[in-house]
Design a protein around this motif. Sequence first.
Motif, PDB file in Angstrom:
ATOM      1  N   VAL A 469     102.854  71.996 123.783  1.00  6.69           N
ATOM      2  CA  VAL A 469     102.510  73.395 123.504  1.00  6.69           C
ATOM      3  C   VAL A 469     102.501  73.652 121.996  1.00  6.69           C
ATOM      4  CG1 VAL A 469     103.321  75.776 123.706  1.00  6.69           C
ATOM      5  CG2 VAL A 469     103.280  74.300 125.726  1.00  6.69           C
ATOM      6  N   ALA A 470     103.509  73.141 121.287  1.00  9.49           N
ATOM      7  CA  ALA A 470     103.566  73.330 119.833  1.00  9.49           C
ATOM      8  C   ALA A 470     102.361  72.689 119.151  1.00  9.49           C
ATOM      9  CB  ALA A 470     104.862  72.744 119.291  1.00  9.49           C
ATOM     10  N   ALA A 471     101.962  71.506 119.607  1.00  8.66           N
ATOM     11  CA  ALA A 471     100.819  70.814 119.009  1.00  8.66           C
ATOM     12  C   ALA A 471      99.520  71.563 119.288  1.00  8.66           C
ATOM     13  CB  ALA A 471     100.738  69.390 119.545  1.00  8.66           C
ATOM     14  N   TYR A 472      99.330  72.009 120.524  1.00  6.79           N
ATOM     15  CA  TYR A 472      98.123  72.778 120.859  1.00  6.79           C
ATOM     16  C   TYR A 472      98.065  74.075 120.052  1.00  6.79           C
ATOM     17  CZ  TYR A 472      96.724  69.911 124.911  1.00  6.79           C
ATOM     18  OH  TYR A 472      96.295  68.904 125.733  1.00  6.79           O
ATOM     19  N   PHE A 473      99.217  74.711 119.868  1.00  6.26           N
ATOM     20  CA  PHE A 473      99.266  75.956 119.102  1.00  6.26           C
ATOM     21  C   PHE A 473      98.855  75.707 117.654  1.00  6.26           C
ATOM     22  CE2 PHE A 473     102.277  79.253 117.074  1.00  6.26           C
ATOM     23  CZ  PHE A 473     101.284  80.216 117.053  1.00  6.26           C
ATOM     24  N   ALA A 474      99.421  74.681 117.040  1.00  2.00           N
ATOM     25  CA  ALA A 474      99.058  74.358 115.659  1.00  2.00           C
ATOM     26  C   ALA A 474      97.579  74.008 115.553  1.00  2.00           C
ATOM     27  CB  ALA A 474      99.914  73.198 115.150  1.00  2.00           C
ATOM     28  N   ASP A 475      97.077  73.272 116.521  1.00  2.00           N
ATOM     29  CA  ASP A 475      95.669  72.873 116.507  1.00  2.00           C
ATOM     30  C   ASP A 475      94.763  74.093 116.590  1.00  2.00           C
ATOM     31  OD1 ASP A 475      93.790  70.609 116.515  1.00  2.00           O
ATOM     32  OD2 ASP A 475      93.240  71.353 118.504  1.00  2.00           O
ATOM     33  N   ALA A 476      95.161  75.085 117.385  1.00  2.00           N
ATOM     34  CA  ALA A 476      94.372  76.311 117.488  1.00  2.00           C
ATOM     35  C   ALA A 476      94.387  77.081 116.174  1.00  2.00           C
ATOM     36  CB  ALA A 476      94.909  77.182 118.624  1.00  2.00           C
ATOM     37  N   LEU A 477      95.559  77.169 115.526  1.00  2.00           N
ATOM     38  CA  LEU A 477      95.651  77.898 114.264  1.00  2.00           C
ATOM     39  C   LEU A 477      94.847  77.217 113.163  1.00  2.00           C
ATOM     40  CD1 LEU A 477      99.455  78.837 114.167  1.00  2.00           C
ATOM     41  CD2 LEU A 477      97.526  80.360 114.656  1.00  2.00           C
ATOM     42  N   ARG A 478      94.758  75.900 113.190  1.00  2.00           N
ATOM     43  CA  ARG A 478      93.984  75.172 112.187  1.00  2.00           C
ATOM     44  C   ARG A 478      92.509  75.128 112.509  1.00  2.00           C
ATOM     45  NH1 ARG A 478      95.730  69.755 109.548  1.00  2.00           N
ATOM     46  NH2 ARG A 478      94.974  68.887 111.508  1.00  2.00           N
ATOM     47  N   GLY A 479      92.141  75.472 113.749  1.00  2.00           N
ATOM     48  CA  GLY A 479      90.800  75.175 114.211  1.00  2.00           C
ATOM     49  C   GLY A 479      89.839  76.319 114.133  1.00  2.00           C
ATOM     50  N   GLY A 480      89.193  76.551 115.224  1.00  2.00           N
ATOM     51  CA  GLY A 480      88.114  77.513 115.285  1.00  2.00           C
ATOM     52  C   GLY A 480      86.955  76.878 116.020  1.00  2.00           C
ATOM     53  N   THR A 481      85.806  77.490 115.974  1.00  2.00           N
ATOM     54  CA  THR A 481      84.650  76.983 116.710  1.00  2.00           C
ATOM     55  C   THR A 481      83.962  75.842 115.983  1.00  2.00           C
ATOM     56  OG1 THR A 481      83.262  78.661 115.650  1.00  2.00           O
ATOM     57  CG2 THR A 481      84.243  79.218 117.774  1.00  2.00           C
ATOM     58  N   LEU A 486      92.010  69.478 120.354  1.00  2.00           N
ATOM     59  CA  LEU A 486      92.704  68.412 121.048  1.00  2.00           C
ATOM     60  C   LEU A 486      92.283  68.411 122.516  1.00  2.00           C
ATOM     61  CD1 LEU A 486      96.358  68.620 119.677  1.00  2.00           C
ATOM     62  CD2 LEU A 486      94.687  66.805 119.284  1.00  2.00           C
ATOM     63  N   PRO A 487      92.255  67.257 123.156  1.00  2.00           N
ATOM     64  CA  PRO A 487      91.789  67.204 124.540  1.00  2.00           C
ATOM     65  C   PRO A 487      92.679  68.033 125.459  1.00  2.00           C
ATOM     66  CG  PRO A 487      92.858  65.147 123.911  1.00  2.00           C
ATOM     67  CD  PRO A 487      92.662  65.931 122.651  1.00  2.00           C
ATOM     68  N   GLY A 488      92.017  68.750 126.369  1.00  2.00           N
ATOM     69  CA  GLY A 488      92.750  69.545 127.342  1.00  2.00           C
ATOM     70  C   GLY A 488      93.377  70.787 126.776  1.00  2.00           C
ATOM     71  N   ALA A 489      92.854  71.289 125.658  1.00  2.00           N
ATOM     72  CA  ALA A 489      93.477  72.438 124.990  1.00  2.00           C
ATOM     73  C   ALA A 489      93.379  73.694 125.854  1.00  2.00           C
ATOM     74  CB  ALA A 489      92.797  72.680 123.645  1.00  2.00           C
ATOM     75  N   PRO A 490      94.527  74.300 126.190  1.00  3.66           N
ATOM     76  CA  PRO A 490      94.499  75.567 126.924  1.00  3.66           C
ATOM     77  C   PRO A 490      94.129  76.709 125.974  1.00  3.66           C
ATOM     78  CG  PRO A 490      96.621  74.408 127.156  1.00  3.66           C
ATOM     79  CD  PRO A 490      95.897  73.807 125.992  1.00  3.66           C
ATOM     80  N   SER A 491      93.830  77.851 126.532  1.00  3.45           N
ATOM     81  CA  SER A 491      93.640  79.037 125.706  1.00  3.45           C
ATOM     82  C   SER A 491      95.001  79.503 125.196  1.00  3.45           C
ATOM     83  CB  SER A 491      92.996  80.152 126.532  1.00  3.45           C
ATOM     84  OG  SER A 491      93.902  80.607 127.535  1.00  3.45           O
ATOM     85  N   LEU A 492      94.990  80.364 124.188  1.00  5.33           N
ATOM     86  CA  LEU A 492      96.245  80.893 123.667  1.00  5.33           C
ATOM     87  C   LEU A 492      96.987  81.705 124.730  1.00  5.33           C
ATOM     88  CD1 LEU A 492      95.288  81.928 120.021  1.00  5.33           C
ATOM     89  CD2 LEU A 492      96.749  80.035 120.748  1.00  5.33           C
TER      90      LEU A 492
END
Length: 525
Positions: A469-481, A486-492
């Motif tokens: 969860v922490a990794a997916y959260f960081a990936d979302a904050l760094r990311g965008g469209t 990351l594979p299998g990323a859930p929505s926030l």
Amino acid sequence: MNHTQPTLRGRGTLTALAVAAGLLLSACGGTGEPNSATDKGGARDSRGEAPLPAPDQRRDGSGENGSGENGSREDDFREDDSREVAPAPDYLSTFALDVDTASYGYARRTLAEGRLPAPTTVRPEEFVNSFRQDYDRPDGDGFSVTVDGARTSEDDWSLVRVGLATREAGSRGERPPAALTFVLDISGSMAEPGRLDLAKKSLGVMTDRLRDDDSVALVTFSDEAETVLPMTRIGGHRDDVHDAIDDLRTEASTNLGAGVTTGYATAEDGLRRGATNRVVLVSDALANTGDTDADSILERIDGARRAHGITLFGVGVGSDYGDALMERLADRGDGHTVYVSTPDDAYDVFAEQLPRTIGLTARDAKAQVAFDPETVEEFTLVGYDNRKVADEDFRDDAVDGGEIGPGHTVTALYAVRTRPGASGHLATATVRWLDPDSRTPHEESAAVETGAVDGSRASASDRFRVTAVAAYFADALRGGTDRPRLPGAPSLTELTEEAEDLADDTGDRAVAQLADAIRQADALS
């Protein structure tokens, strides 16, 4: 060299997260044309030879394809948000250990204030390493190595967790004495509530927790730097230390260069052989007067580390915070950074964490993970962008690694795509470190099979799920469209719900805070 970046397919899109720039204490492929990792004959290097063997088969540290996903040491501090997925024939991943957590702490602060953190301040490994883990601890000095994993919702993609742990921190009487030089920013910006006031209170609490045979010095800086208290034994002088702390007042600008120079000079003057000599820098790291050149400040820190073994512990404070500079200072000083914004944060760092972990378990610690080309098609390390080490330097003990104390855990998370239907050996993880006293090198390894990553993420252990969860959260904050997820990323929203469930299951206040932060990011995005 050809830099190949295979696209991680099947990622969902995420509404682009807005950029908001912003308390105390605490890759390249082989030469020639890139090979396809899906070739039936298996990966080959540019000479047609078999891939490099696992770390435990390469005891001499040689490596002819050492660049790998890592790049050169000269790129350590380059801003680069790209995520590199290793193509054939590179199946090695090498990095210096890091226990920084400041990036996550600062993200929590900015989200609580209604702002999204700037993507450049989000370092995923610091999110991952901000939470308690469930690794077995070694009986003595050194490390234990744990490797596990779980499937994501994307076909053939798994998350693989490499966990390293040192022995639990012992009682205060079991560690060597400490010689701590506190370098405290008293510039005008430190007058903001939650900065100098919190620092003073925390330093006072820590003074009461230190042993009589410990020593402290106090240096302050604003326009200029001043040694307020030279290196002083706590025993018989505890009241003098408290008085020096109580008299601190904010002044003018932030001459960070003068603070670092005077702080390290004071630490060298008060150097104690056989003790843990450390500079504790408490600042918002917004250098705006005097020597503001990062390279010269870094050179001063690096010289003291090499000549005297003085390490740096950086404590970030303030709503406006020089995150990048503080991280570079700590990396060069063989230390780590934390970020504090509340009394609870400060108490955890100064009264609990720092006194317990004054001792040193390992110097120049590095990790190398060797993935099996027979079972692994591609992989990517989550974070550690500026901690990567060339593969051939893994056993070069002249190459700087990380300094790790007792009671620490280090987690590296990988996204791994396995070959369809593959089974057997997946990867071998090895950690190498030097004994802090004798400088004798040691290694510890652990292997993992494909069967260990076949279970779903939902059925994994609570601590593995918190890591994900922490990794997916960081990936979302760094990311965008505009970048792969990351594979299998859930929505926030889904991440918030999972973090809330984990907080209930674990009873862990830190996981509840993670759920709050994700919820705030979801609302802001």
